[in-house]
Design a protein around this motif. Structure first.
Motif, short mmCIF file in Angstrom:
data_model
loop_
_atom_site.label_atom_id
_atom_site.label_comp_id
_atom_site.label_asym_id
_atom_site.label_seq_id
_atom_site.Cartn_x
_atom_site.Cartn_y
_atom_site.Cartn_z
N UNK A 42 0.84 -1.20 0.00
CA UNK A 42 0.00 0.00 0.00
C UNK A 42 0.87 1.25 0.00
N UNK A 43 0.52 2.19 -0.87
CA UNK A 43 1.00 3.56 -0.71
C UNK A 43 -0.24 4.44 -0.63
N UNK A 44 -0.07 5.71 -0.34
CA UNK A 44 -1.23 6.54 -0.05
C UNK A 44 -1.12 7.89 -0.74
N UNK A 45 -2.10 8.19 -1.60
CA UNK A 45 -2.15 9.51 -2.20
C UNK A 45 -2.41 10.58 -1.15
N UNK A 46 -3.13 10.23 -0.09
CA UNK A 46 -3.37 11.19 0.99
C UNK A 46 -2.08 11.56 1.68
N UNK A 47 -1.24 10.57 1.96
CA UNK A 47 0.06 10.84 2.57
C UNK A 47 0.94 11.62 1.61
N UNK A 48 0.95 11.21 0.36
CA UNK A 48 1.79 11.86 -0.65
C UNK A 48 1.48 13.34 -0.78
N UNK A 49 0.21 13.70 -0.61
CA UNK A 49 -0.22 15.09 -0.84
C UNK A 49 -0.35 15.90 0.45
N UNK A 50 0.10 15.35 1.56
CA UNK A 50 0.08 16.11 2.81
C UNK A 50 0.92 17.38 2.66
N UNK A 51 0.36 18.50 3.12
CA UNK A 51 1.10 19.75 3.13
C UNK A 51 1.20 20.43 1.79
N UNK A 52 0.62 19.87 0.75
CA UNK A 52 0.67 20.48 -0.57
C UNK A 52 -0.52 21.41 -0.78
N UNK A 53 -0.31 22.43 -1.57
CA UNK A 53 -1.37 23.39 -1.90
C UNK A 53 -2.19 22.80 -3.04
N UNK A 54 -3.38 22.30 -2.73
CA UNK A 54 -4.21 21.60 -3.70
C UNK A 54 -5.49 22.38 -3.97
N UNK A 55 -6.05 22.16 -5.16
CA UNK A 55 -7.38 22.69 -5.45
C UNK A 55 -8.38 22.11 -4.45
N UNK A 56 -9.39 22.90 -4.06
CA UNK A 56 -10.33 22.45 -3.02
C UNK A 56 -10.96 21.08 -3.31
N UNK A 57 -11.34 20.83 -4.56
CA UNK A 57 -11.98 19.55 -4.88
C UNK A 57 -11.00 18.39 -4.69
N UNK A 58 -9.74 18.61 -5.08
CA UNK A 58 -8.76 17.54 -4.92
C UNK A 58 -8.39 17.36 -3.45
#
Length: 204
Positions: A42-58
């Protein structure tokens, strides 16, 4: 490489990712025509994107993405490595082939399909297994760096982001693509091939 050589693929996935799904189906095709052993992680897109400036929907999607991977990790911890791939298959079928967008439904149905306790669904809403989740994620991402997504696949120990496919190669074509990928991975100074993607993934 001879016909008696058994190669190993280590495959890191997030069940939400359509490209990981297609690549995983390719690996399943390869298993039919080549001698390979696949280990699923398992890897995690949620973990990967922690702390990143993302569009609200993403960002909203990433907040919801914790649930499925937490449940798979919890199941792995409590019932062994052998449940990882069946749970992935069940969740991915519901998400990518069935179009199910309610992850609570995905989790409960997948657990039932795999004969696992319904109580494992409780892990989706807690951080009880996040240490193990982050360790699994880090094991894969440390092999390729942070500027990637899913899937991460290691071919006999050499890992890459991808291959990113939009169709599922079948039969001997799948085997030939595997052969080519293993050949590239065996050259220690090969790092990247990339082109702009011009089509959406299809799961048939």
């Amino acid at each position: 490489m001879t016909e008696t050589t058994t190669n190993q693929a280590d495959f890191w996935f997030d069940p939400l990712c359509p490209f990981a799904w297609i690549t995983s189906r390719w690996i399943s095709e390869v298993e039919e025509v080549r001698r390979i052993k696949t280990v699923w992680h398992v890897m995690s897109l949620a973990v990967l994107n922690e702390g990143r400036d993302l569009e609200p929907a993403y960002r909203e999607a990433m907040d919801k993405a914790w649930g499925p991977v937490r449940v798979i990790i919890a199941a792995q911890e409590q019932h062994g490595d052998q449940v990882v791939k069946p749970l992935y298959d069940a969740m991915g079928t519901l998400i990518h082939l069935g179009g199910e967008k309610d992850f609570g439904t995905v989790i409960s149905k997948a657990l039932a399909d795999c004969g696992l306790p319904a109580s494992l669904a409780d892990a989706a809403a807690t951080d009880a297994f996040d240490t193990q989740l982050r360790a699994s994620h880090e094991e894969g991402i440390s092999l390729v760096g942070q500027d990637v997504g899913t899937p991460v696949v290691a071919f006999n120990g050499t890992a890459f982001f991808g291959p990113v496919l939009t169709r599922i190669p079948r039969g001997e074509q799948a085997g030939q693509l595997w052969d080519a990928t293993v050949t590239l991975a065996a050259y220690p100074h090969f790092f990247e091939i990339k082109r702009s993607r011009s089509e959406r993934p299809e799961f048939n």
